[in-house]
Design a protein around this motif. Structure first.
Motif, PDB file in Angstrom:
ATOM      1  N   ASN A  31       5.098  -5.352 -41.086  1.00 43.71           N
ATOM      2  CA  ASN A  31       6.543  -5.434 -41.285  1.00 43.71           C
ATOM      3  C   ASN A  31       7.105  -6.584 -40.453  1.00 43.71           C
ATOM      4  O   ASN A  31       6.617  -7.713 -40.619  1.00 43.71           O
ATOM      5  CB  ASN A  31       7.252  -4.075 -41.170  1.00 43.71           C
ATOM      6  CG  ASN A  31       7.040  -3.286 -39.909  1.00 43.71           C
ATOM      7  OD1 ASN A  31       5.943  -2.851 -39.627  1.00 43.71           O
ATOM      8  ND2 ASN A  31       8.086  -3.057 -39.152  1.00 43.71           N
ATOM      9  N   GLN A  48       4.673  -7.064 -36.907  1.00 43.42           N
ATOM     10  CA  GLN A  48       4.366  -5.641 -36.826  1.00 43.42           C
ATOM     11  C   GLN A  48       3.200  -5.351 -37.774  1.00 43.42           C
ATOM     12  O   GLN A  48       3.257  -5.716 -38.954  1.00 43.42           O
ATOM     13  CB  GLN A  48       5.602  -4.825 -37.236  1.00 43.42           C
ATOM     14  CG  GLN A  48       6.796  -5.039 -36.335  1.00 43.42           C
ATOM     15  CD  GLN A  48       6.669  -4.257 -35.045  1.00 43.42           C
ATOM     16  OE1 GLN A  48       6.961  -3.077 -35.013  1.00 43.42           O
ATOM     17  NE2 GLN A  48       6.210  -4.910 -33.982  1.00 43.42           N
ATOM     18  N   SER A  92       9.084  -4.298 -32.303  1.00 43.79           N
ATOM     19  CA  SER A  92       9.498  -5.709 -32.417  1.00 43.79           C
ATOM     20  C   SER A  92      10.018  -6.338 -31.126  1.00 43.79           C
ATOM     21  O   SER A  92      10.496  -5.644 -30.232  1.00 43.79           O
ATOM     22  CB  SER A  92      10.551  -5.840 -33.510  1.00 43.79           C
ATOM     23  OG  SER A  92       9.919  -5.611 -34.744  1.00 43.79           O
ATOM     24  N   CYS A 217      16.779  -5.564 -34.651  1.00 44.58           N
ATOM     25  CA  CYS A 217      16.353  -6.974 -34.597  1.00 44.58           C
ATOM     26  C   CYS A 217      17.515  -7.963 -34.452  1.00 44.58           C
ATOM     27  O   CYS A 217      17.609  -8.927 -35.226  1.00 44.58           O
ATOM     28  CB  CYS A 217      15.536  -7.318 -35.834  1.00 44.58           C
ATOM     29  SG  CYS A 217      14.132  -6.240 -36.100  1.00 44.58           S
ATOM     30  N   TYR A 269      14.025  -8.014 -44.956  1.00 42.34           N
ATOM     31  CA  TYR A 269      14.523  -7.266 -43.797  1.00 42.34           C
ATOM     32  C   TYR A 269      13.966  -7.912 -42.534  1.00 42.34           C
ATOM     33  O   TYR A 269      13.015  -8.692 -42.558  1.00 42.34           O
ATOM     34  CB  TYR A 269      14.076  -5.794 -43.893  1.00 42.34           C
ATOM     35  CG  TYR A 269      14.903  -4.869 -43.021  1.00 42.34           C
ATOM     36  CD1 TYR A 269      16.236  -4.581 -43.342  1.00 42.34           C
ATOM     37  CD2 TYR A 269      14.373  -4.296 -41.872  1.00 42.34           C
ATOM     38  CE1 TYR A 269      17.004  -3.739 -42.541  1.00 42.34           C
ATOM     39  CE2 TYR A 269      15.127  -3.442 -41.067  1.00 42.34           C
ATOM     40  CZ  TYR A 269      16.445  -3.181 -41.407  1.00 42.34           C
ATOM     41  OH  TYR A 269      17.207  -2.351 -40.618  1.00 42.34           O
ATOM     42  N   TRP A 286      10.726 -10.290 -43.226  1.00 39.64           N
ATOM     43  CA  TRP A 286       9.687  -9.421 -43.798  1.00 39.64           C
ATOM     44  C   TRP A 286      10.073  -9.151 -45.246  1.00 39.64           C
ATOM     45  O   TRP A 286      11.212  -8.781 -45.523  1.00 39.64           O
ATOM     46  CB  TRP A 286       9.625  -8.128 -42.987  1.00 39.64           C
ATOM     47  CG  TRP A 286       8.920  -6.967 -43.618  1.00 39.64           C
ATOM     48  CD1 TRP A 286       7.764  -6.977 -44.337  1.00 39.64           C
ATOM     49  CD2 TRP A 286       9.336  -5.594 -43.556  1.00 39.64           C
ATOM     50  NE1 TRP A 286       7.437  -5.700 -44.726  1.00 39.64           N
ATOM     51  CE2 TRP A 286       8.384  -4.833 -44.269  1.00 39.64           C
ATOM     52  CE3 TRP A 286      10.426  -4.937 -42.970  1.00 39.64           C
ATOM     53  CZ2 TRP A 286       8.481  -3.442 -44.406  1.00 39.64           C
ATOM     54  CZ3 TRP A 286      10.517  -3.559 -43.098  1.00 39.64           C
ATOM     55  CH2 TRP A 286       9.556  -2.825 -43.808  1.00 39.64           C
TER      56      TRP A 286
HETATM   57  N1  DQQ Z   1      10.739  -2.257 -37.208  1.00 37.27           N
HETATM   58  C1  DQQ Z   1      10.187  -2.104 -35.902  1.00 37.27           C
HETATM   59  C2  DQQ Z   1      11.336  -1.870 -34.999  1.00 37.27           C
HETATM   60  C3  DQQ Z   1      12.456  -2.478 -35.739  1.00 37.27           C
HETATM   61  C4  DQQ Z   1      12.165  -2.120 -37.152  1.00 37.27           C
HETATM   62  C5  DQQ Z   1       9.201  -0.981 -35.921  1.00 37.27           C
HETATM   63  C6  DQQ Z   1      12.820  -2.970 -38.195  1.00 37.27           C
HETATM   64  O1  DQQ Z   1      11.150  -2.438 -33.713  1.00 37.27           O
HETATM   65  O2  DQQ Z   1      13.693  -2.013 -35.273  1.00 37.27           O
HETATM   66  O3  DQQ Z   1       8.095  -1.324 -36.730  1.00 37.27           O
HETATM   67  O4  DQQ Z   1      12.080  -3.014 -39.384  1.00 37.27           O
END
Ligand code: DQQ
Length: 476
Positions: A31, A48, A92, A217, A269, A286
């Motif tokens: 992600n 991610q 993230s 984010c 996103y 992403w």
């Molecule tokens: N994805 C992460 C988080 C963030 C979210 C977790 C946004 O840190 O807030 O995988 O897609």
């Protein structure tokens, strides 16, 4: 994984070059883009990543590197869950070059506390050279969420140099109130002090996009003396959309000016901007899948990063515009072009390459006497994306059909200001289409066409239009 807190595996064993415009590892889930940085001549993209499965979970930081923004090589996993504050995931964050050399990554350490509940803190890790091996800070976590507030989340640090100090913003939301960004300050990138609220939902007047219940984010874009905040809008565990808020920082707070959707497409996103690029600002997002979880598991992978986007300001800083970076426009590769083709209500098709290659297609249209010009992306005779320019409604409508693989059909609309002519850049790469208007708006869609007999078919309603030019370039 040799040790939870420092990854010492061989940097290159088992990895092969993965030349593609849209970075992803060969398998597993990805992600958000994280820790984007230009460092010692290379672009590093972390993200991610669940290396074990095509489903979200046990989040690591994957790593890819590029010298030209076009071809990406997969590198070893950078960060893995440990036995401390990141026991259940390394969520993230960002990366910053340190004044004395090397790079520090700030990330969100998470520990499960309940059903869809996590303790979230800011952690750090340091690396040097090719950024393959990371050592976590023994002092982790560096920052805990502010006390006494009923927070929905506290995550996704973003850091920038602010005069002789460093500023960090962290995304959050107060239950029943709305989105929040908290700010912290540091003189040495290690000890951080709370510096107040950077932005609150109550201070943003958004007649357009809904701003949700939590902001993920947060990113600060700064270029040519202008500023904007990028947000990913979270609402009761749903990832809704992304927005850009233009404005300016005054005495440690962001004073908003205007709000616009950042990417109008179905599949975008968690955009992030790179550090280490000087005044230039490059962003990645992403592009989640638009097929069923079963189809993703069967494929063995899920998620792509977008191509990089050049972020600039227009109209005295009141709009952020996104475009295809020069590196992609100048990339070597075969190209073909046609000019001055009449478009009527009889479909006119322009073939695209049959090879499984990433394409950049630039289309210039003059409306002439037409009221609507339609472009259909077709493969094996089937339309998988329709782009319709309605000059009088000043809209570009992008529609995709539902599919048996679980893709939800739907249409979105991008504003278009010019009523006489339009120029579009399309990045078409396997299962992703990114559309850029020359006015700086973007939509990202995931689609799953068979990659044979690809073509673009044009029709016009209400009178003849002109396809002033079409340039098709193979990027990889
Ligand atoms: N994805 C992460 C988080 C963030 C979210 C977790 C946004 O840190 O807030 O995988 O897609």
């Amino acid at each position: 994984m040799s040790s939870p807190d420092s990854l010492t595996q061989d940097a290159t064993e088992g990895l092969t070059a993965h030349g593609t415009l849209h970075p992803r590892p060969r398998r597993g889930w990805i992600n958000d883009p994280n820790g984007l940085i230009q460092f010692e001549g290379s672009y590093h993209v972390f993200f991610q990543h669940n290396p074990e499965s095509a489903e979200w979970g046990a989040i690591h930081w994957g790593h890819m590197v590029s010298s030209d923004l076009v071809a990406w090589d997969e590198r070893p996993i950078a960060l893995a869950p440990g036995d401390g504050p990141d026991a259940d995931g390394c969520w993230s964050g960002c990366a910053i070059e340190e004044p004395n050399g090397g790079v520090v990554a700030f990330y969100t350490g998470v520990c499960v506390t309940g059903e869809k509940e996590w303790r979230q803190t800011v952690c750090a890790a340091r690396s040097q050279g090719d950024l393959d091996i990371w050592v976590k800070e023994p002092a982790n976590p560096l920052i805990e969420a502010p006390e006494g507030l009923d927070l929905v989340g506290f995550r996704d640090p973003f850091v920038w140099q602010d005069g002789d100090r460093w500023s960090m913003i962290v995304g959050s939301g107060i239950r029943g109130v709305g989105g929040r960004i908290f700010r912290y300050e540091s003189a040495d990138l290690t000890a951080w002090t709370y510096a107040g609220e950077f932005l609150r939902s109550e201070d943003v007047d958004s007649p357009g996009p809904w701003l949700g219940t939590m902001w993920e984010c947060p990113q600060l874009v700064r270029r040519d003396g202008h500023e904007a905040v990028l947000l990913s809008i979270h609402d009761e565990h749903r990832l809704l959309h992304t927005v850009v808020i233009t404005g300016r920082t005054e005495a440690g707070r962001f004073v908003p000016n205007g709000v616009e959707v950042l990417d109008y497409g179905h599949n975008f996103y968690a955009p992030a901007v790179a550090t280490g690029t000087g005044n230039r600002q490059l962003g990645w997002g992403w592009a989640p899948e638009a097929r069923s979880p079963e189809a993703q598991v069967n494929e063995g992978w899920s998620g792509l990063l977008t191509a990089p986007r050049e972020l600039q300001f227009a109209a005295g800083g009141v709009r952020l515009i996104q475009s295809v970076p020069e590196e992609l426009r100048r990339a070597p590769g075969t190209s073909s072009s046609q000019e001055n083709l009449a478009i009527s209500n009889a479909p006119r098709s322009v073939p695209l390459t049959d090879a499984d290659s990433a394409l950049m297609v630039t289309v210039r249209l003059e409306a002439g006497r037409s009221s609507q010009v339609e472009l259909r992306l077709e493969s094996d005779g089937v339309t998988y994306l329709t782009i319709a320019w309605d000059r009088y409604k000043r809209l570009l409508l992008v529609a995709r059909p539902s599919t048996e693989e679980g893709t939800e059909g739907g249409a979105i609309a991008l504003p278009v200001d010019d009523t006489e002519a339009i120029e579009l850049d399309l990045l078409i790469d396997g299962t992703i289409v990114e559309l850029f208007t020359s006015e700086g708006r973007v939509s990202t869609d995931r689609v799953y066409p068979p990659l044979h007999r690809r073509q673009l078919t044009f029709t016009s309603l209400g009178g003849e239009a002109t396809l002033t030019s079409i340039v098709i370039r193979e990027l990889s």
